[in-house]
Design a protein around this motif. Structure first.
Motif, PDB file in Angstrom:
ATOM      1  N   ALA A  77       0.821  -1.213   0.000  1.00  0.00           N
ATOM      2  CA  ALA A  77       0.000   0.000   0.000  1.00  0.00           C
ATOM      3  C   ALA A  77       0.855   1.263   0.000  1.00  0.00           C
ATOM      4  O   ALA A  77       0.453   2.299  -0.536  1.00  0.00           O
ATOM      5  CB  ALA A  77      -0.934  -0.001   1.207  1.00  0.00           C
ATOM      6  N   GLU A  78       2.037   1.182   0.592  1.00  0.00           N
ATOM      7  CA  GLU A  78       2.930   2.344   0.635  1.00  0.00           C
ATOM      8  C   GLU A  78       3.355   2.786  -0.761  1.00  0.00           C
ATOM      9  O   GLU A  78       3.684   3.953  -0.978  1.00  0.00           O
ATOM     10  CB  GLU A  78       4.168   2.019   1.481  1.00  0.00           C
ATOM     11  CG  GLU A  78       3.876   1.902   2.974  1.00  0.00           C
ATOM     12  CD  GLU A  78       5.117   1.558   3.774  1.00  0.00           C
ATOM     13  OE1 GLU A  78       6.188   1.355   3.146  1.00  0.00           O
ATOM     14  OE2 GLU A  78       5.031   1.498   5.008  1.00  0.00           O
ATOM     15  N   THR A  79       3.338   1.850  -1.700  1.00  0.00           N
ATOM     16  CA  THR A  79       3.705   2.188  -3.079  1.00  0.00           C
ATOM     17  C   THR A  79       2.478   2.194  -3.996  1.00  0.00           C
ATOM     18  O   THR A  79       2.616   2.217  -5.219  1.00  0.00           O
ATOM     19  CB  THR A  79       4.746   1.191  -3.630  1.00  0.00           C
ATOM     20  OG1 THR A  79       4.233  -0.147  -3.531  1.00  0.00           O
ATOM     21  CG2 THR A  79       6.045   1.290  -2.853  1.00  0.00           C
ATOM     22  N   GLY A  80       1.284   2.167  -3.390  1.00  0.00           N
ATOM     23  CA  GLY A  80       0.059   2.240  -4.177  1.00  0.00           C
ATOM     24  C   GLY A  80      -0.243   0.993  -4.977  1.00  0.00           C
ATOM     25  O   GLY A  80      -0.817   1.067  -6.064  1.00  0.00           O
ATOM     26  N   VAL A  81       0.127  -0.171  -4.438  1.00  0.00           N
ATOM     27  CA  VAL A  81      -0.051  -1.432  -5.168  1.00  0.00           C
ATOM     28  C   VAL A  81      -1.065  -2.330  -4.464  1.00  0.00           C
ATOM     29  O   VAL A  81      -1.057  -2.457  -3.241  1.00  0.00           O
ATOM     30  CB  VAL A  81       1.292  -2.186  -5.313  1.00  0.00           C
ATOM     31  CG1 VAL A  81       1.083  -3.565  -5.934  1.00  0.00           C
ATOM     32  CG2 VAL A  81       2.257  -1.369  -6.160  1.00  0.00           C
ATOM     33  N   GLU A  82      -1.929  -2.937  -5.260  1.00  0.00           N
ATOM     34  CA  GLU A  82      -2.894  -3.912  -4.759  1.00  0.00           C
ATOM     35  C   GLU A  82      -2.758  -5.196  -5.569  1.00  0.00           C
ATOM     36  O   GLU A  82      -2.605  -5.148  -6.790  1.00  0.00           O
ATOM     37  CB  GLU A  82      -4.324  -3.372  -4.891  1.00  0.00           C
ATOM     38  CG  GLU A  82      -4.579  -2.098  -4.083  1.00  0.00           C
ATOM     39  CD  GLU A  82      -5.955  -1.513  -4.343  1.00  0.00           C
ATOM     40  OE1 GLU A  82      -6.654  -2.041  -5.252  1.00  0.00           O
ATOM     41  OE2 GLU A  82      -6.326  -0.542  -3.669  1.00  0.00           O
ATOM     42  N   ILE A  83      -2.813  -6.329  -4.882  1.00  0.00           N
ATOM     43  CA  ILE A  83      -2.695  -7.627  -5.553  1.00  0.00           C
ATOM     44  C   ILE A  83      -4.084  -8.205  -5.788  1.00  0.00           C
ATOM     45  O   ILE A  83      -4.927  -8.228  -4.891  1.00  0.00           O
ATOM     46  CB  ILE A  83      -1.853  -8.610  -4.717  1.00  0.00           C
ATOM     47  CG1 ILE A  83      -0.439  -8.058  -4.528  1.00  0.00           C
ATOM     48  CG2 ILE A  83      -1.804  -9.978  -5.396  1.00  0.00           C
ATOM     49  CD1 ILE A  83       0.326  -7.806  -5.811  1.00  0.00           C
TER      50      ILE A  83
END
Length: 207
Positions: A77-83
């Motif tokens: 989430a710190e890098t704006g990523v969702e799996i």
């Protein structure tokens, strides 16, 4: 008498409006049911094609239930990523060849960037395929053309990007004028690699 007449007119108009609304709702419901299955089939086909693009040697793909641990979810989430969905890439005999991971960056210049990446059991990144992207035409929209080939065949744990030309396997040459897009794609790839590495090490984060 006029008052009763006005009431009757109002009731009649209300009845007509109700009938129109009811019919419109029924038509919309019918259209939805009619198109729901074809849309689902097309979406599933697009996903399978994306999987095949990033893992050409696989014969089939099996969805693997996956939920990132709280620690990993916060890190991503710190890098704006969702799996999203994770697949096992399987050979013709059903043997495990690697994984395909759906990774989304929520920090693209024009919105979410959804991509799939295929990772073999030895950690090699087969390639990436961008499924959804709405970046600037002529700049960020060139991500599949300019960025995707740079990731292919690399065996690294994390990528960085540079504006001066990549000098190592872990460096990606940014798209000129589209640094935000480059960073978003790179972060999405790195997030997918983290998940693939956890799976390769035997941890599903579901246990």
């Amino acid at each position: 008498m006029k008052k009763n007449s006005d009431v009757n007119v109002m009731l009649k108009e209300a009845g007509i409006l109700f009938a129109i609304t009811l019919i419109a709702g029924l038509i919309l419901g019918f259209v939805y049911e009619l198109t729901k299955e074809p849309i689902r089939i097309q979406e599933e086909k697009a996903v399978q094609e994306a999987c095949a693009q990033v893992f050409e040697s696989a014969a089939q793909f099996a969805e693997l239930p996956y939920e990132a641990s709280e620690e990993m979810a916060l890190e991503l989430a710190e890098t704006g990523v969702e799996i999203g969905t994770v697949f096992q890439a399987l050979g013709a005999d059903g043997s495990l060849m690697g994984y395909v991971v759906q990774s989304t960056s929520t920090e693209g210049y024009g919105g979410d960037i959804v991509l799939y990446l295929g990772v073999t059991l030895d950690g090699t990144l087969n390639g990436i395929s961008l499924l959804e992207i709405s970046e600037t035409p002529g700049l960020g929209m060139r991500a599949q053309e300019v960025l995707a080939p740079q990731f292919r065949g690399k065996q690294v744990s994390q990528f960085t990007y540079t504006k001066t030309g990549g000098s190592s396997d872990s460096e990606i040459d940014a798209i000129s004028g589209a640094t935000i897009t480059t960073e978003a794609v790179t972060n999405a790839v790195n997030g997918g690699l983290k998940v693939a590495e956890a799976l390769r090490q035997g941890g599903t984060d579901n246990e």
